[in-house]
Scaffold this active site. Structure first.
Site, mmCIF file in Angstrom:
data_model
loop_
_atom_site.group_PDB
_atom_site.id
_atom_site.type_symbol
_atom_site.label_atom_id
_atom_site.label_comp_id
_atom_site.label_asym_id
_atom_site.label_seq_id
_atom_site.Cartn_x
_atom_site.Cartn_y
_atom_site.Cartn_z
ATOM 1 N N ARG A 72 0.906 -1.254 -0.143
ATOM 2 C CA ARG A 72 0.091 0.085 0.089
ATOM 3 C C ARG A 72 0.949 1.055 -0.141
ATOM 4 N NH1 ARG A 72 -4.601 -0.752 3.576
ATOM 5 N NH2 ARG A 72 -4.927 1.587 3.141
ATOM 6 N N VAL A 101 -5.614 6.952 4.738
ATOM 7 C CA VAL A 101 -4.266 6.965 5.259
ATOM 8 C C VAL A 101 -3.224 7.532 4.195
ATOM 9 C CG1 VAL A 101 -4.992 5.290 6.992
ATOM 10 C CG2 VAL A 101 -3.978 4.479 5.049
ATOM 11 N N HIS A 117 -8.046 7.541 10.573
ATOM 12 C CA HIS A 117 -7.750 6.298 10.865
ATOM 13 C C HIS A 117 -6.110 6.394 10.616
ATOM 14 C CE1 HIS A 117 -11.829 4.782 9.364
ATOM 15 N NE2 HIS A 117 -11.776 5.251 10.752
ATOM 16 N N CYS A 125 5.475 1.579 18.094
ATOM 17 C CA CYS A 125 5.881 0.256 18.580
ATOM 18 C C CYS A 125 4.719 -0.265 19.396
ATOM 19 C CB CYS A 125 6.969 0.602 19.436
ATOM 20 S SG CYS A 125 7.894 -0.701 20.403
ATOM 21 N N CYS A 146 11.506 -1.966 16.710
ATOM 22 C CA CYS A 146 11.685 -0.599 17.385
ATOM 23 C C CYS A 146 13.296 -0.748 17.861
ATOM 24 C CB CYS A 146 10.791 -0.389 18.366
ATOM 25 S SG CYS A 146 10.959 0.986 19.342
ATOM 26 N N THR A 186 -17.310 7.345 0.357
ATOM 27 C CA THR A 186 -17.294 6.587 1.211
ATOM 28 C C THR A 186 -18.241 5.635 1.444
ATOM 29 O OG1 THR A 186 -17.052 6.352 3.756
ATOM 30 C CG2 THR A 186 -17.939 8.267 2.924
ATOM 31 N N SER A 187 -18.463 4.498 1.679
ATOM 32 C CA SER A 187 -19.351 3.540 1.766
ATOM 33 C C SER A 187 -20.283 3.909 2.965
ATOM 34 C CB SER A 187 -19.050 2.227 1.818
ATOM 35 O OG SER A 187 -18.084 1.833 2.949
ATOM 36 N N ASN A 211 -20.819 10.334 -4.936
ATOM 37 C CA ASN A 211 -20.364 8.842 -5.021
ATOM 38 C C ASN A 211 -21.114 8.101 -6.311
ATOM 39 O OD1 ASN A 211 -20.210 5.930 -4.395
ATOM 40 N ND2 ASN A 211 -19.781 6.426 -2.242
HETATM 41 C C1 BJW Z 1 -16.022 6.716 -5.672
HETATM 42 C C2 BJW Z 1 -15.274 6.255 -6.437
HETATM 43 C C3 BJW Z 1 -14.882 7.556 -7.232
HETATM 44 C C4 BJW Z 1 -15.478 4.498 -5.940
HETATM 45 N N1 BJW Z 1 -15.415 8.742 -6.819
HETATM 46 N N2 BJW Z 1 -16.626 7.379 -5.024
HETATM 47 C C5 BJW Z 1 -21.300 1.569 15.600
HETATM 48 C C6 BJW Z 1 -22.310 0.462 14.729
HETATM 49 C C7 BJW Z 1 -21.663 -0.570 14.208
HETATM 50 C C8 BJW Z 1 -20.445 -1.081 14.559
HETATM 51 C C9 BJW Z 1 -19.636 -0.125 15.283
HETATM 52 C C10 BJW Z 1 -19.983 0.914 15.729
HETATM 53 N N3 BJW Z 1 -19.089 1.536 16.350
HETATM 54 C C11 BJW Z 1 -18.080 1.256 16.027
HETATM 55 C C12 BJW Z 1 -18.269 -0.380 15.408
HETATM 56 C C13 BJW Z 1 -17.238 -1.322 14.905
HETATM 57 C C14 BJW Z 1 -16.494 -0.908 13.777
HETATM 58 C C15 BJW Z 1 -17.187 -0.611 12.773
HETATM 59 O O1 BJW Z 1 -17.885 0.375 12.200
HETATM 60 N N4 BJW Z 1 -17.678 -1.587 12.045
HETATM 61 C C16 BJW Z 1 -18.654 -1.624 10.844
HETATM 62 C C17 BJW Z 1 -17.877 -2.204 9.590
HETATM 63 C C18 BJW Z 1 -19.888 -2.323 11.341
HETATM 64 N N5 BJW Z 1 -15.377 0.437 14.007
HETATM 65 C C19 BJW Z 1 -14.282 0.312 14.474
HETATM 66 O O2 BJW Z 1 -14.008 -0.691 15.042
HETATM 67 C C20 BJW Z 1 -13.563 1.594 14.949
HETATM 68 N N6 BJW Z 1 -13.089 1.895 16.310
HETATM 69 C C21 BJW Z 1 -13.998 2.100 17.301
HETATM 70 O O3 BJW Z 1 -15.246 2.119 17.086
HETATM 71 O O4 BJW Z 1 -13.508 2.055 18.509
HETATM 72 C C22 BJW Z 1 -14.274 1.813 19.446
HETATM 73 C C23 BJW Z 1 -13.233 2.163 20.780
HETATM 74 C C24 BJW Z 1 -13.376 3.235 21.560
HETATM 75 C C25 BJW Z 1 -12.405 3.147 22.765
HETATM 76 C C26 BJW Z 1 -11.545 2.304 22.982
HETATM 77 C C27 BJW Z 1 -11.440 1.125 22.044
HETATM 78 C C28 BJW Z 1 -12.212 1.225 21.032
HETATM 79 C C29 BJW Z 1 -12.322 1.686 14.196
HETATM 80 C C30 BJW Z 1 -12.772 1.667 12.590
HETATM 81 C C31 BJW Z 1 -11.039 1.311 11.986
HETATM 82 C C32 BJW Z 1 -11.329 1.357 10.604
HETATM 83 N N7 BJW Z 1 -9.913 1.035 9.772
HETATM 84 C C33 BJW Z 1 -9.786 0.886 8.307
HETATM 85 C C34 BJW Z 1 -8.335 0.600 8.168
HETATM 86 C C35 BJW Z 1 -7.474 1.692 8.310
HETATM 87 C C36 BJW Z 1 -6.166 1.579 7.714
HETATM 88 C C37 BJW Z 1 -5.928 1.225 6.242
HETATM 89 O O5 BJW Z 1 -6.409 2.000 5.594
HETATM 90 O O6 BJW Z 1 -5.569 0.118 6.213
HETATM 91 O O7 BJW Z 1 -10.446 1.995 7.680
HETATM 92 S S1 BJW Z 1 -11.030 -0.231 7.683
HETATM 93 C C38 BJW Z 1 -11.326 0.707 6.256
HETATM 94 O O8 BJW Z 1 -12.568 0.963 6.053
HETATM 95 C C39 BJW Z 1 -10.386 1.691 6.262
HETATM 96 C C40 BJW Z 1 -11.423 3.012 5.659
HETATM 97 O O9 BJW Z 1 -11.108 4.372 5.977
HETATM 98 C C41 BJW Z 1 -12.842 2.442 6.283
HETATM 99 C C42 BJW Z 1 -13.795 2.977 5.525
HETATM 100 O O10 BJW Z 1 -13.838 2.526 4.261
HETATM 101 P P1 BJW Z 1 -14.275 3.525 2.997
HETATM 102 O O11 BJW Z 1 -13.313 4.751 2.843
HETATM 103 O O12 BJW Z 1 -15.775 3.917 3.138
HETATM 104 O O13 BJW Z 1 -14.072 2.641 1.740
HETATM 105 P P2 BJW Z 1 -15.079 1.720 1.016
HETATM 106 O O14 BJW Z 1 -14.096 0.719 0.151
HETATM 107 O O15 BJW Z 1 -15.878 1.081 2.008
HETATM 108 O O16 BJW Z 1 -15.930 2.340 0.084
HETATM 109 C C43 BJW Z 1 -15.368 3.267 -1.009
HETATM 110 C C44 BJW Z 1 -16.691 3.902 -1.592
HETATM 111 O O17 BJW Z 1 -15.986 4.828 -2.769
HETATM 112 C C45 BJW Z 1 -17.724 3.170 -2.158
HETATM 113 O O18 BJW Z 1 -19.152 3.697 -1.758
HETATM 114 C C46 BJW Z 1 -17.667 3.231 -3.798
HETATM 115 O O19 BJW Z 1 -18.778 3.501 -4.328
HETATM 116 C C47 BJW Z 1 -16.986 4.703 -3.769
HETATM 117 N N8 BJW Z 1 -16.218 5.135 -5.003
HETATM 118 N N9 BJW Z 1 -14.887 5.046 -6.728
HETATM 119 C C48 BJW Z 1 -15.934 8.757 -5.597
HETATM 120 N N10 BJW Z 1 -14.385 7.703 -8.355
HETATM 121 ZN ZN ZN Z 2 9.588 0.474 21.318
#
Ligand code: BJW
Ligand code: ZN
Length: 247
Positions: A72, A101, A117, A125, A146, A186-187, A211
């Site tokens: 990536r 990111v 994110h 570390c 580290c 974003t989805s 989108n």
């Molecule tokens: C176009 C296009 C073009 C295509 N033009 N558009 C409440 C309800 C349910 C669940 C939860 C909740 N609260 C928390 C949760 C759990 C969880 C969660 O949300 N789960 C769901 C999946 C159900 N959330 C978490 O765990 C979060 N943490 C948390 O809540 O912690 C609580 C806590 C508190 C205190 C202590 C401890 C814990 C953390 C979430 C972290 C997400 N991480 C990732 C990886 C980041 C690193 C990396 O990049 O590798 O983030 S996962 C991945 O998904 C990444 C993205 O940022 C994120 C969102 O994805 P995104 O950007 O929406 O991409 P896609 O692929 O889904 O969509 C792309 C879109 O683009 C599509 O719609 C296309 O149509 C469109 N598109 N071409 C415009 N040209």
């Molecule tokens: Zn360290």
């Protein structure tokens, strides 16, 4: 004007507003050649990319997760910001909150980007917690270590992990204060980022989604502009930001 709904009102709201927020996701970087998580190309070695973005995946197989992130990094380094990143950077009074990111908003010139994110370009570390800039070259050994001897991990936020508290609080404040929120590429499936448009709307903002596909959010927005960000965002900017605010 655009496909979708309420695009004319979106334009007039944008023309009259001074506090603008863009909430972006992987789709804004798709036209820079970077794969989204849940779309085509969202598989890595046959696994959904989001499956690798978990503490469990890293605990079970840190080398595979590191290879995924090194790839990536390589792709993001070679990618260029596209017309959507550039239009947002040129838009007066607009702040960017991103789930991405890849650093492309910053490279397009956006200032004070809130990265919910984390960053591909940081390491952390798992023992002492120290954060450092990622090494430019590929590490000789995986997982990299580290100085303290602990295992390094990418400085991103995985499922089940807390978002950076300061960034989330600031994003929440910007959402409450915004007059118009653009939700781009974003989805809207991943929380808490997916709740920010609702926070904004409850506080009186107008929410505009951009989108090519309808999403989990589309039924809760004020306007939906169907199409790729690289076409719609620059066109919006040209028609709205370039025009003098109506008085
Ligand atoms: C176009 C296009 C073009 C295509 N033009 N558009 C409440 C309800 C349910 C669940 C939860 C909740 N609260 C928390 C949760 C759990 C969880 C969660 O949300 N789960 C769901 C999946 C159900 N959330 C978490 O765990 C979060 N943490 C948390 O809540 O912690 C609580 C806590 C508190 C205190 C202590 C401890 C814990 C953390 C979430 C972290 C997400 N991480 C990732 C990886 C980041 C690193 C990396 O990049 O590798 O983030 S996962 C991945 O998904 C990444 C993205 O940022 C994120 C969102 O994805 P995104 O950007 O929406 O991409 P896609 O692929 O889904 O969509 C792309 C879109 O683009 C599509 O719609 C296309 O149509 C469109 N598109 N071409 C415009 N040209
Ligand atoms: Zn360290």
């Amino acid at each position: 004007m655009f496909d979708g709904f309420n695009s004319d009102e979106a334009l007039s709201r944008l023309r009259g507003s001074r506090r603008l927020l863009a909430l972006t996701g992987a789709g804004i970087s798709a036209e820079s050649g970077l794969a989204t998580f849940r779309g085509a190309g969202g598989l890595w070695e046959g696994r959904p990319a989001a499956d690798l973005a978990t503490p469990e995946a890293f605990r079970d197989d840190p080398r595979t997760v590191w290879r995924f992130y090194l790839e990536r990094r390589r792709r993001a380094r070679e990618a260029e910001p596209n017309a959507a990143h550039r239009a947002l950077a040129a838009w007066p009074g607009l702040r960017v909150v991103t789930q991405n990111v890849d650093g492309l908003h910053e490279r397009a010139g956006s200032r004070d980007v809130l990265a919910l994110h984390g960053s591909l370009w940081r390491d952390r570390c798992t023992s002492c917690g120290r954060e450092t800039d990622a090494d430019e070259g590929a590490p000789v050994e995986l997982p990299p270590r580290c100085a303290c001897g602990g295992t390094l991990r990418p400085g991103v936020v995985w499922f089940g992990e807390a978002l950076p508290a300061g960034a989330l609080a600031e994003a929440d404040r910007l959402a409450r204060e915004a007059e118009v929120v653009l939700v781009i590429g974003t989805s809207s499936l991943v929380y808490p980022a997916a709740a920010l448009p609702d926070v904004a709307r409850a506080a009186g903002a107008w929410v505009v989604e951009i989108n090519p596909e309808r999403t989990a959010l589309t039924s809760r927005v004020d306007a939906y502009l169907a199409g790729p960000a690289g076409e719609i965002v620059p066109e919006l900017h040209r028609r709205a930001a370039a025009a003098p605010p109506m008085s």
